[in-house]
Scaffold this motif. Sequence first.
Motif, PDB file in Angstrom:
ATOM      1  N   LEU A 127      20.114  20.089  12.228  1.00 26.66           N
ATOM      2  CA  LEU A 127      20.714  21.417  12.239  1.00 26.66           C
ATOM      3  C   LEU A 127      19.625  22.438  12.519  1.00 26.66           C
ATOM      4  O   LEU A 127      18.706  22.612  11.708  1.00 26.66           O
ATOM      5  N   TYR A 128      19.694  23.097  13.666  1.00 26.26           N
ATOM      6  CA  TYR A 128      18.787  24.195  13.976  1.00 26.26           C
ATOM      7  C   TYR A 128      19.435  25.510  13.574  1.00 26.26           C
ATOM      8  O   TYR A 128      20.655  25.668  13.621  1.00 26.26           O
ATOM      9  N   LYS A 133      17.495  34.759  11.461  1.00 28.48           N
ATOM     10  CA  LYS A 133      17.737  35.386  10.174  1.00 28.48           C
ATOM     11  C   LYS A 133      17.558  34.312   9.110  1.00 28.48           C
ATOM     12  O   LYS A 133      17.428  33.128   9.420  1.00 28.48           O
ATOM     13  N   PRO A 134      17.530  34.695   7.837  1.00 32.48           N
ATOM     14  CA  PRO A 134      17.463  33.658   6.793  1.00 32.48           C
ATOM     15  C   PRO A 134      18.614  32.679   6.893  1.00 32.48           C
ATOM     16  O   PRO A 134      19.698  32.991   7.361  1.00 32.48           O
ATOM     17  N   TRP A 135      18.359  31.452   6.437  1.00 30.05           N
ATOM     18  CA  TRP A 135      19.383  30.419   6.466  1.00 30.05           C
ATOM     19  C   TRP A 135      20.605  30.857   5.670  1.00 30.05           C
ATOM     20  O   TRP A 135      20.496  31.422   4.588  1.00 30.05           O
ATOM     21  N   SER A 136      21.762  30.576   6.191  1.00 30.87           N
ATOM     22  CA  SER A 136      23.026  30.846   5.513  1.00 30.87           C
ATOM     23  C   SER A 136      24.078  29.904   6.075  1.00 30.87           C
ATOM     24  O   SER A 136      23.813  29.128   7.001  1.00 30.87           O
ATOM     25  N   GLU A 137      25.282  29.974   5.531  1.00 29.09           N
ATOM     26  CA  GLU A 137      26.354  29.137   6.058  1.00 29.09           C
ATOM     27  C   GLU A 137      26.750  29.545   7.469  1.00 29.09           C
ATOM     28  O   GLU A 137      27.240  28.720   8.239  1.00 29.09           O
ATOM     29  N   LEU A 144      29.473  22.804  11.617  1.00 29.25           N
ATOM     30  CA  LEU A 144      30.566  22.439  10.723  1.00 29.25           C
ATOM     31  C   LEU A 144      31.878  22.233  11.465  1.00 29.25           C
ATOM     32  O   LEU A 144      32.813  21.657  10.915  1.00 29.25           O
ATOM     33  N   LYS A 145      31.983  22.713  12.704  1.00 25.60           N
ATOM     34  CA  LYS A 145      33.215  22.568  13.472  1.00 25.60           C
ATOM     35  C   LYS A 145      33.283  21.255  14.224  1.00 25.60           C
ATOM     36  O   LYS A 145      34.273  20.990  14.901  1.00 25.60           O
ATOM     37  N   PRO A 157      27.582  18.038   0.724  1.00 24.19           N
ATOM     38  CA  PRO A 157      29.037  18.163   0.602  1.00 24.19           C
ATOM     39  C   PRO A 157      29.500  19.568   0.252  1.00 24.19           C
ATOM     40  O   PRO A 157      30.673  19.896   0.429  1.00 24.19           O
ATOM     41  N   PHE A 158      28.606  20.416  -0.228  1.00 24.81           N
ATOM     42  CA  PHE A 158      28.996  21.775  -0.612  1.00 24.81           C
ATOM     43  C   PHE A 158      29.294  22.660   0.591  1.00 24.81           C
ATOM     44  O   PHE A 158      29.830  23.761   0.434  1.00 24.81           O
ATOM     45  N   LEU A 159      28.956  22.214   1.803  1.00 24.63           N
ATOM     46  CA  LEU A 159      29.232  23.022   2.986  1.00 24.63           C
ATOM     47  C   LEU A 159      30.677  22.900   3.462  1.00 24.63           C
ATOM     48  O   LEU A 159      31.159  23.774   4.184  1.00 24.63           O
ATOM     49  N   LEU A 160      31.362  21.831   3.080  1.00 24.17           N
ATOM     50  CA  LEU A 160      32.709  21.562   3.577  1.00 24.17           C
ATOM     51  C   LEU A 160      33.708  21.857   2.461  1.00 24.17           C
ATOM     52  O   LEU A 160      33.805  21.111   1.485  1.00 24.17           O
ATOM     53  N   ARG A 161      34.465  22.935   2.640  1.00 23.56           N
ATOM     54  CA  ARG A 161      35.399  23.358   1.589  1.00 23.56           C
ATOM     55  C   ARG A 161      36.810  23.611   2.136  1.00 23.56           C
ATOM     56  O   ARG A 161      37.676  24.082   1.404  1.00 23.56           O
TER      57      ARG A 161
END
Length: 278
Positions: A127-128, A133-137, A144-145, A157-161
């Motif tokens: 993941l680049y 900017k600072p890392w974020s979702e 994620l798509k 697993p916290f990225l997929l909600r």
Amino acid sequence: MTEQQRLEHQQDRETYARLTAPRHVTLDHFRGHQKVEGYFENRDLPDFMGCDRLLKIDHLYGTVQMGYDPRKGQPFLFANIKTSLYDTAASRYQREIKEYRMMRNSKAGNENLSYSANRRADTAVILYRAERKPWSELSLLPYLKRMDQGALRKTMPFLLRDAERERLEEGRERKKELEREIRGTTAAGGFAGLYALRREELELSKERETLQSLLTRKLQQSRLFFRRINMAYDIQKHEMFDYYREVRERRQLASAAPLDEPPKKPADDRGKEGNGYE
């Protein structure tokens, strides 16, 4: 309980186990020049500079590492699934399976077998950061798509909600229908079917509480994860930028040296032990 509900409950238990698995965080100081484990680089490039590992998060299901690519000038996340839950290295059987799969591309005649270094599908992801900017979702939203998300599900697993949110919305609609049915049954005096409706309402409430707790834990771990990697990057970025600027300047001076003089080997403070570059 239907088969679909059983599979959903099993998936919730596995997700909760991954979220609550103990993690070991290693912050590698930039001077150590640790390599990104499991990440293969092309060393035949004319201006090769290896990627450095800045952070490593290790748990039972996989490893998440943050590295810095000096050629692109960008940090990246490398997440790979472990071959075993409790082993940090591949077992002998799994290594043999990997070698067997690499040997199947045989050449014609009696020539030697050709080896292909194809990674097993859905075991690692790179993941680049999509923006400076600072890392974020939002930085990881393009990844994620994608359909191939097995490594993300096990390591982050916290990225997929989305699945939990959809099930919560469905449960909310089903709860409204149950409330209307209960009111209608009570008004009609049909107390025989009231017990089944009340039981379904109770099970639905428990399921919604479980989903809500999963969502809350995922949000908390997401904030902690991005705060951790941003802090690790900010601590080491100034020393990292200065180091690579000096390396490029030394290489430019060495390439511009007169031809009658033998080029001098540029000094490099990378040690030979534990750096992964020698």
